[in-house]
Design a protein around this motif. Structure first.
Motif, PDB file in Angstrom:
ATOM      1  N   ALA A  23       0.877  -1.171   0.000  1.00 37.17           N
ATOM      2  CA  ALA A  23       0.000   0.000   0.000  1.00 37.17           C
ATOM      3  C   ALA A  23       0.915   1.222   0.000  1.00 37.17           C
ATOM      4  N   GLU A  24       0.693   2.109  -0.931  1.00 34.91           N
ATOM      5  CA  GLU A  24       1.478   3.350  -0.982  1.00 34.91           C
ATOM      6  C   GLU A  24       0.559   4.489  -0.560  1.00 34.91           C
ATOM      7  N   VAL A  25       0.846   5.080   0.596  1.00 32.39           N
ATOM      8  CA  VAL A  25      -0.003   6.128   1.153  1.00 32.39           C
ATOM      9  C   VAL A  25       0.788   7.417   1.266  1.00 32.39           C
ATOM     10  N   ASN A  26       0.067   8.521   1.337  1.00 30.50           N
ATOM     11  CA  ASN A  26       0.681   9.842   1.442  1.00 30.50           C
ATOM     12  C   ASN A  26       0.496  10.370   2.863  1.00 30.50           C
ATOM     13  N   VAL A  27       1.611  10.558   3.566  1.00 32.89           N
ATOM     14  CA  VAL A  27       1.592  11.035   4.943  1.00 32.89           C
ATOM     15  C   VAL A  27       1.870  12.533   4.953  1.00 32.89           C
ATOM     16  N   ASN A  28       1.050  13.268   5.673  1.00 33.22           N
ATOM     17  CA  ASN A  28       1.211  14.719   5.750  1.00 33.22           C
ATOM     18  C   ASN A  28       2.563  15.082   6.344  1.00 33.22           C
ATOM     19  N   GLU A  29       3.104  16.219   5.909  1.00 32.59           N
ATOM     20  CA  GLU A  29       4.428  16.639   6.360  1.00 32.59           C
ATOM     21  C   GLU A  29       4.485  16.882   7.867  1.00 32.59           C
ATOM     22  N   THR A  30       3.353  17.149   8.497  1.00 26.99           N
ATOM     23  CA  THR A  30       3.350  17.360   9.945  1.00 26.99           C
ATOM     24  C   THR A  30       3.464  16.054  10.717  1.00 26.99           C
ATOM     25  N   ASP A  31       3.200  14.928  10.068  1.00 29.50           N
ATOM     26  CA  ASP A  31       3.231  13.630  10.743  1.00 29.50           C
ATOM     27  C   ASP A  31       4.385  12.744  10.321  1.00 29.50           C
ATOM     28  N   VAL A  32       5.038  13.069   9.192  1.00 30.06           N
ATOM     29  CA  VAL A  32       6.010  12.136   8.626  1.00 30.06           C
ATOM     30  C   VAL A  32       7.215  11.905   9.532  1.00 30.06           C
ATOM     31  N   ALA A  33       7.527  12.865  10.402  1.00 29.77           N
ATOM     32  CA  ALA A  33       8.680  12.691  11.295  1.00 29.77           C
ATOM     33  C   ALA A  33       8.467  11.555  12.281  1.00 29.77           C
ATOM     34  N   ARG A  34       7.214  11.166  12.503  1.00 38.08           N
ATOM     35  CA  ARG A  34       6.928  10.092  13.458  1.00 38.08           C
ATOM     36  C   ARG A  34       6.811   8.726  12.797  1.00 38.08           C
ATOM     37  N   VAL A  35       6.983   8.692  11.480  1.00 41.65           N
ATOM     38  CA  VAL A  35       6.874   7.427  10.749  1.00 41.65           C
ATOM     39  C   VAL A  35       8.275   6.927  10.401  1.00 41.65           C
ATOM     40  N   VAL A  36       8.588   5.701  10.776  1.00 41.28           N
ATOM     41  CA  VAL A  36       9.886   5.093  10.494  1.00 41.28           C
ATOM     42  C   VAL A  36       9.667   3.655  10.020  1.00 41.28           C
ATOM     43  N   PRO A  37      10.595   3.121   9.228  1.00 39.33           N
ATOM     44  CA  PRO A  37      10.469   1.720   8.794  1.00 39.33           C
ATOM     45  C   PRO A  37      10.392   0.770   9.990  1.00 39.33           C
ATOM     46  N   GLY A  38       9.571  -0.262   9.834  1.00 37.20           N
ATOM     47  CA  GLY A  38       9.408  -1.249  10.889  1.00 37.20           C
ATOM     48  C   GLY A  38       8.128  -1.086  11.686  1.00 37.20           C
ATOM     49  N   GLN A  39       7.480   0.078  11.609  1.00 34.45           N
ATOM     50  CA  GLN A  39       6.234   0.284  12.341  1.00 34.45           C
ATOM     51  C   GLN A  39       5.105  -0.523  11.702  1.00 34.45           C
ATOM     52  N   THR A  40       4.164  -0.935  12.534  1.00 38.94           N
ATOM     53  CA  THR A  40       3.036  -1.708  12.033  1.00 38.94           C
ATOM     54  C   THR A  40       1.929  -0.782  11.555  1.00 38.94           C
ATOM     55  N   ALA A  41       1.090  -1.313  10.692  1.00 38.04           N
ATOM     56  CA  ALA A  41       0.001  -0.512  10.138  1.00 38.04           C
ATOM     57  C   ALA A  41      -1.179  -1.416   9.811  1.00 38.04           C
ATOM     58  N   ILE A  95      -1.246   3.989  10.817  1.00 38.04           N
ATOM     59  CA  ILE A  95       0.133   3.622  11.127  1.00 38.04           C
ATOM     60  C   ILE A  95       0.378   3.818  12.618  1.00 38.04           C
ATOM     61  N   ALA A  96       0.759   2.751  13.292  1.00 32.72           N
ATOM     62  CA  ALA A  96       1.032   2.821  14.732  1.00 32.72           C
ATOM     63  C   ALA A  96       2.434   3.377  14.946  1.00 32.72           C
ATOM     64  N   THR A  97       2.526   4.508  15.647  1.00 30.66           N
ATOM     65  CA  THR A  97       3.820   5.166  15.858  1.00 30.66           C
ATOM     66  C   THR A  97       4.450   4.812  17.198  1.00 30.66           C
ATOM     67  N   ARG A  98       3.894   3.824  17.902  1.00 27.88           N
ATOM     68  CA  ARG A  98       4.464   3.412  19.189  1.00 27.88           C
ATOM     69  C   ARG A  98       5.832   2.806  18.975  1.00 27.88           C
ATOM     70  N   GLY A  99       6.768   3.121  19.896  1.00 30.41           N
ATOM     71  CA  GLY A  99       8.101   2.543  19.835  1.00 30.41           C
ATOM     72  C   GLY A  99       8.077   1.057  20.124  1.00 30.41           C
ATOM     73  N   THR A 100       9.110   0.362  19.678  1.00 33.12           N
ATOM     74  CA  THR A 100       9.150  -1.088  19.854  1.00 33.12           C
ATOM     75  C   THR A 100       9.276  -1.482  21.322  1.00 33.12           C
ATOM     76  N   ASN A 101       9.879  -0.625  22.149  1.00 34.09           N
ATOM     77  CA  ASN A 101      10.069  -0.939  23.568  1.00 34.09           C
ATOM     78  C   ASN A 101       9.274   0.004  24.466  1.00 34.09           C
ATOM     79  N   ALA A 102       8.094   0.386  24.010  1.00 31.18           N
ATOM     80  CA  ALA A 102       7.276   1.323  24.783  1.00 31.18           C
ATOM     81  C   ALA A 102       6.811   0.674  26.088  1.00 31.18           C
TER      82      ALA A 102
END
Length: 405
Positions: free
Chosen positions: A226-244, A301-308
């Motif tokens: 799935a190719e989605v467009n994330v707003n520039e205000t939220d993209v800083a919280r998106v990193v590879p490996g997060q679940t969606a 997209i879940a932005t929770r850290g892996t060790n939250a």
């Protein structure tokens, strides 16, 4: 007292009684039934919403590099193909005629080279003999210069013919490559997801989408994205490996699980909208959902850290907000804590939240009892009002053999 006066007096008395009863209820005269829950720790999973479309990892748009009429078509839309399989053939008559003409020209050039080589070797031998005769004084200088000039001219003509043959050979190689391009083969293994050409139509080489330029599309269907467009205000919280969670437009009650694989470095500017960053999410295959490339979808997209860590959190509906008197200050948040049968309103600080819970970093401890509903009661609940747990309504068990209405 007149009849009208009596009616007015009775109305005023009734209004006073009703007001007293309402005031009594507001001040805790009656016990209100509320939903009570024990505060616990939860792992908060904030999400970012984005929209986009379903796609495959690799999609190749096949175009022709030569112009020609489609003579044979070996696939149809939906077919699986392997790398190297022949997909279609263009009519090779024109290209084949050009190859045949150049092959004939190359053979003729090689024959001419052989003749010139024999003539050049003969003149070379004659010139060497003339050199000896010249040294002996048998021949004059004019005859010697004449044979030397003929020898050099023969060498130049031989070299020129060889260069022309090389040029013809290069043209023949190019013509053969063009002839080979009348046969279109699959560059990858995958599925034919789109077929836009028919037998008898003319394929046109072009980089733009004009009639005949697009032949078909092959996609690697082994990897779904799935190719989605994330707003520039939220993209800083998106990193590879997060679940969606991906919800396709056609199946709003179902979803795919996915993992963020790539986040674009540069933004995509959409006319009339803000900047957004393309994010590719790899999907887990589903046995129930049917994948259709290009279908619209939304992503959570879940932005929770892996060790939250788990933190003190309450249901989002339990928090009550009141506007601050200071317009620049944030709204005040509070929670009703149940103690000794009364609802005590307590100010708290809130933090990150997800769809179900909101973190309370200050003002509340795990194990305390709080009011979480119902909304119609919680909305008008006041500090220090008497409350009691609302009875739990259990569903009646189904009677065996009873027919559904």
């Amino acid at each position: 007292m007149t009849r009208t006066g009596k009616i007015v007096t009775i109305s005023l008395v009734l209004l006073a009684v009703a007001g007293a009863v309402a005031l009594k209820n507001l001040r805790g005269g009656d016990v209100k039934e509320v939903e009570i829950q024990t505060v616990a720790k939860h792992v908060i999973t904030p999400t970012i919403l984005a929209s986009g479309s379903l796609t495959y990892q690799t999609e190749i748009r096949m175009v022709s590099e030569v112009m020609g009429r489609v003579k044979s078509l070996y696939v149809k839309e939906g077919d699986l193909v392997k790398q190297g399989d022949v997909l279609l053939r263009l009519d090779p008559a024109t290209m084949q005629a050009q190859v045949d003409a150049l092959e004939a020209g190359l053979r003729q050039s090689r024959l001419a080279i052989d003749r010139q080589r024999v003539a050049a070797d003969t003149l070379e031998t004659k010139w060497k003999r003339f050199q000896q005769l010249r040294q002996s004084g048998v021949i004059d200088a004019n005859s010697y210069d004449d044979i030397r000039s003929q020898n050099e001219q023969a060498k130049v003509e031989l070299s020129s013919s060889m260069q022309m043959a090389m040029q013809t050979q290069a043209q023949l190689k190019q013509a053969r490559e063009q002839l080979a391009k009348t046969e279109l083969r699959a560059p990858i293994s995958g599925r034919v997801t789109q077929l836009t050409i028919k037998v008898g139509e003319t394929a046109v080489p072009s980089v733009t989408s004009i009639a005949g330029s697009d032949l078909l599309i092959i996609a690697d269907t082994s990897n779904l994205y799935a190719e989605v467009n994330v707003n520039e205000t939220d993209v800083a919280r998106v990193v590879p490996g997060q679940t969606a969670k991906i919800v396709p437009a056609a199946f709003s009650d179902q979803s795919w699980e996915g993992t963020v694989e790539t986040v674009a470095v540069s933004p995509r500017q959409i006319a009339g909208q803000g900047k957004s960053y393309p994010v590719k999410i790899r999907l887990k295959p589903s046995a129930t959902l049917q994948f259709h490339t290009g279908m619209s979808c939304r992503a959570e997209i879940a932005t929770r850290g892996t060790n939250a860590d788990a933190v003190v959190a309450v249901p989002v509906q339990a928090v009550k907000y009141e506007e601050s008197t200071d317009r620049d200050a944030p709204a005040k948040s509070s929670i009703f804590v149940v103690k000794d049968g009364r609802a005590k309103q307590r100010s708290v600080e809130t933090d990150i939240a997800d769809d179900a819970f909101i973190a309370i970093p200050k003002g509340l401890a795990a194990g305390e009892q709080i009011v979480v509903g119902p909304a119609r009661v919680l909305r008008f609940l006041r500090d220090n009002e008497r409350v009691k747990p609302a009875p739990v309504v259990e569903e009646a068990p189904a009677v065996r053999g009873a027919k559904a209405p």
